[in-house]
Design a protein around this motif. Structure first.
Motif, short mmCIF file in Angstrom:
data_model
loop_
_atom_site.label_atom_id
_atom_site.label_comp_id
_atom_site.label_asym_id
_atom_site.label_seq_id
_atom_site.Cartn_x
_atom_site.Cartn_y
_atom_site.Cartn_z
N TRP A 1 -105.51 119.41 3.14
CA TRP A 1 -106.98 119.41 3.01
C TRP A 1 -107.62 120.68 3.53
CZ3 TRP A 1 -107.39 113.71 5.01
CH2 TRP A 1 -107.24 112.83 3.91
N ASN A 2 -106.84 121.56 4.11
CA ASN A 2 -107.42 122.80 4.64
C ASN A 2 -106.86 124.04 3.95
OD1 ASN A 2 -109.30 122.28 7.16
ND2 ASN A 2 -107.69 120.76 7.23
N ARG A 3 -106.42 123.86 2.71
CA ARG A 3 -105.95 125.02 1.94
C ARG A 3 -107.12 125.68 1.24
NH1 ARG A 3 -101.58 122.10 -1.74
NH2 ARG A 3 -103.54 121.00 -2.08
N ASP A 4 -106.92 126.86 0.76
CA ASP A 4 -107.85 127.56 -0.14
C ASP A 4 -109.28 127.59 0.41
OD1 ASP A 4 -105.60 127.37 -1.78
OD2 ASP A 4 -106.32 125.49 -2.64
N GLY A 5 -109.41 127.87 1.69
CA GLY A 5 -110.74 128.01 2.28
C GLY A 5 -111.48 126.70 2.48
N LYS A 6 -110.83 125.58 2.14
CA LYS A 6 -111.48 124.29 2.37
C LYS A 6 -111.34 123.92 3.84
CE LYS A 6 -109.05 122.33 -0.71
NZ LYS A 6 -108.36 121.36 -1.57
N SER A 7 -112.28 123.08 4.31
CA SER A 7 -112.21 122.73 5.72
C SER A 7 -112.48 121.23 5.94
CB SER A 7 -113.20 123.62 6.48
OG SER A 7 -113.90 122.90 7.42
N MET A 8 -111.56 120.61 6.64
CA MET A 8 -111.67 119.16 6.90
C MET A 8 -110.92 118.85 8.19
SD MET A 8 -112.31 116.02 5.91
CE MET A 8 -112.50 116.03 4.15
N ARG A 9 -111.67 118.40 9.17
CA ARG A 9 -111.08 118.09 10.47
C ARG A 9 -110.41 116.71 10.41
NH1 ARG A 9 -116.05 117.44 13.64
NH2 ARG A 9 -115.70 115.31 13.03
N VAL A 10 -109.26 116.58 11.02
CA VAL A 10 -108.59 115.28 11.06
C VAL A 10 -108.40 114.85 12.52
CG1 VAL A 10 -106.51 113.97 10.46
CG2 VAL A 10 -107.43 115.64 8.84
N ALA A 11 -108.97 113.69 12.86
CA ALA A 11 -108.85 113.16 14.23
C ALA A 11 -107.68 112.20 14.30
CB ALA A 11 -110.15 112.47 14.63
N ILE A 12 -106.90 112.33 15.37
CA ILE A 12 -105.68 111.53 15.54
C ILE A 12 -105.77 110.75 16.85
CG2 ILE A 12 -103.16 111.64 15.81
CD1 ILE A 12 -103.23 114.35 14.35
N ASN A 13 -105.54 109.43 16.78
CA ASN A 13 -105.53 108.62 18.00
C ASN A 13 -104.23 108.80 18.75
OD1 ASN A 13 -108.06 106.80 17.93
ND2 ASN A 13 -107.25 106.65 15.84
N VAL A 14 -104.34 108.91 20.06
CA VAL A 14 -103.17 109.12 20.89
C VAL A 14 -103.12 107.99 21.93
CG1 VAL A 14 -102.10 110.66 22.57
CG2 VAL A 14 -103.29 111.61 20.58
N SER A 15 -101.97 107.38 22.10
CA SER A 15 -101.85 106.33 23.10
C SER A 15 -101.36 106.91 24.42
CB SER A 15 -100.90 105.23 22.62
OG SER A 15 -99.58 105.57 22.95
N ALA A 16 -101.57 106.15 25.48
CA ALA A 16 -101.24 106.63 26.83
C ALA A 16 -99.77 107.01 26.95
CB ALA A 16 -101.61 105.56 27.86
N ILE B 1 -94.41 102.67 20.41
CA ILE B 1 -95.57 103.51 20.07
C ILE B 1 -95.18 105.00 20.07
CG2 ILE B 1 -96.44 103.79 22.45
CD1 ILE B 1 -98.61 103.36 19.30
N VAL B 2 -94.15 105.36 20.82
CA VAL B 2 -93.79 106.79 20.88
C VAL B 2 -93.28 107.29 19.52
CG1 VAL B 2 -92.32 108.52 21.98
CG2 VAL B 2 -93.48 106.80 23.38
N PRO B 3 -92.23 106.66 18.94
CA PRO B 3 -91.86 107.10 17.58
C PRO B 3 -92.93 106.84 16.53
CG PRO B 3 -90.53 105.19 18.27
CD PRO B 3 -91.27 105.68 19.49
N ILE B 4 -93.69 105.74 16.66
CA ILE B 4 -94.77 105.51 15.69
C ILE B 4 -95.81 106.63 15.83
CG2 ILE B 4 -96.72 104.00 15.07
CD1 ILE B 4 -95.00 101.59 15.89
N GLY B 5 -96.15 106.96 17.07
CA GLY B 5 -97.13 108.01 17.31
C GLY B 5 -96.67 109.36 16.78
N ASN B 6 -95.37 109.64 16.90
CA ASN B 6 -94.83 110.89 16.35
C ASN B 6 -94.97 110.92 14.84
OD1 ASN B 6 -94.13 112.21 18.70
ND2 ASN B 6 -92.13 111.19 18.82
#
Ligand code: C2E
Ligand code: MG
Ligand code: MG
Ligand code: MG
Length: 275
Positions: free
Chosen positions: A105-120, A87-92
């Protein structure tokens, strides 16, 4: 030839059905191969503001189509990957890929949040915070565009270490969300100590809304708790209009679920929602 093909299709089908019986070693090997040959992909599922219907962001969700096993669900392979350490290299890879996509997705004044799952195990790595900071720097992305989804179990492993890392991440400007809130072994005291930004109500509490009285009570309480602590709150697994209406009435901030959209490739997301 046709006969042979038929036979291997059958074997393929059989193996896919029996993935739970595959040895962990074989699955671990297959994941390392998949990483090396770039067979992992990220799909993105919209997160929508309830009051406006506006898509504020997406959650990155890992997808793996193995050449022998077919489509393997993260529900099946993530626990094995955590146990073996892959999971460590996959997570990276996930962090790199999601941040690179977020930068586009956040170029040119556009805005889009991206959520990333993180394992223990990933979070426990000494260089975890640095790896996030480095990826943000490399792709010239503003930290507030990224949200990390952490589970309660991550936070109780080594509380002092977790606190240090979360404070560094928050200082960078990265947003922190508690995933599957209410399902882990947690005490509420961490909500006071840790710089949390958002609670994600687990979909096990959402599926039977608004019929199940316990779920109604629990979801209402989580929304109140979040707002009393000045946190944002999102409900996952929203599948029906009745669920959405319920959540909207209770002033839940955001929702995510099949009602609005499943997860899809970056290309498809752009075609459907970003044009
Ligand atoms: P999660 O982080 O709680 O993600 C939400 C899961 O619910 C996703 O399943 C999503 O496809 C599914 N879902 C979303 N809306 C609905 C709905 O309306 N109904 C139903 N029935 N399901 C819905 P998925 O993609 O299979 O991922 C499962 C879990 O695998 C995730 O749960 C997360 O814990 C883990 N996972 C996925 N990608 C990653 C990753 O990149 N890194 C790590 N560490 N874990 C990941
Ligand atoms: Mg999640
Ligand atoms: Mg979740
Ligand atoms: Mg969940």
């Amino acid at each position: 030839h046709v006969k042979e093909r038929g036979r291997s299709d059958f074997r393929f089908y059989q193996r896919q059905m029996n993935i739970g019986l595959l040895s962990r070693m074989k699955l671990d090997h297959a994941m390392r191969q998949a990483l090396e040959h770039q067979r992992f992909r990220l799909h993105y599922q919209p997160q929508v503001e309830l009051a406006t219907g506006k898509m504020l962001g997406v959650e990155a969700l890992l997808r793996w189509t193995d050449k022998d096993l077919g489509e393997v669900s993260p529900v099946q392979f993530i626990p094995v990957a955590e146990e073996s350490g892959v999971i460590v290299p996959i997570g990276n890879w996930v962090i790199q890929t999601a941040i690179k996509q977020a930068a586009l997705w956040n170029r040119d004044g556009k805005s889009m949040r991206v959520a990333i799952n993180v394992s223990a195990l990933q979070f426990q790595q000494a260089n975890f915070v640095d790896s996030i900071a480095a990826a943000l720097h490399e792709h010239a992305l503003q930290p507030h565009c990224i949200e990390l989804e952490l589970t309660e179990s991550i936070l109780i492993k080594d509380v002092e270490d977790a606190l240090k890392k979360l404070e560094s991440l928050a200082a960078l400007g990265v947003k922190l969300a508690i995933d599957d809130f209410g399902t882990g072994y947690s005490s509420l005291s961490y909500l006071k100590r840790f710089p949390i930004y958002k609670l994600k109500i687990d979909r096990s509490f959402v599926g039977d809304l608004p019929v199940d009285e316990s779920d109604v009570a629990i979801v209402t309480a989580i929304i109140h708790l979040a707002h009393a602590l000045k946190l944002r709150v999102i409900a996952e697994g929203v599948e029906t209009d009745r669920q959405r209406e319920f959540l909207q009435q209770r002033q839940c901030d955001e929702m995510q679920g099949y009602l609005f959209s499943q997860a899809m490739s970056a290309d498809e997301l752009e075609q459907r929602y970003l044009r």
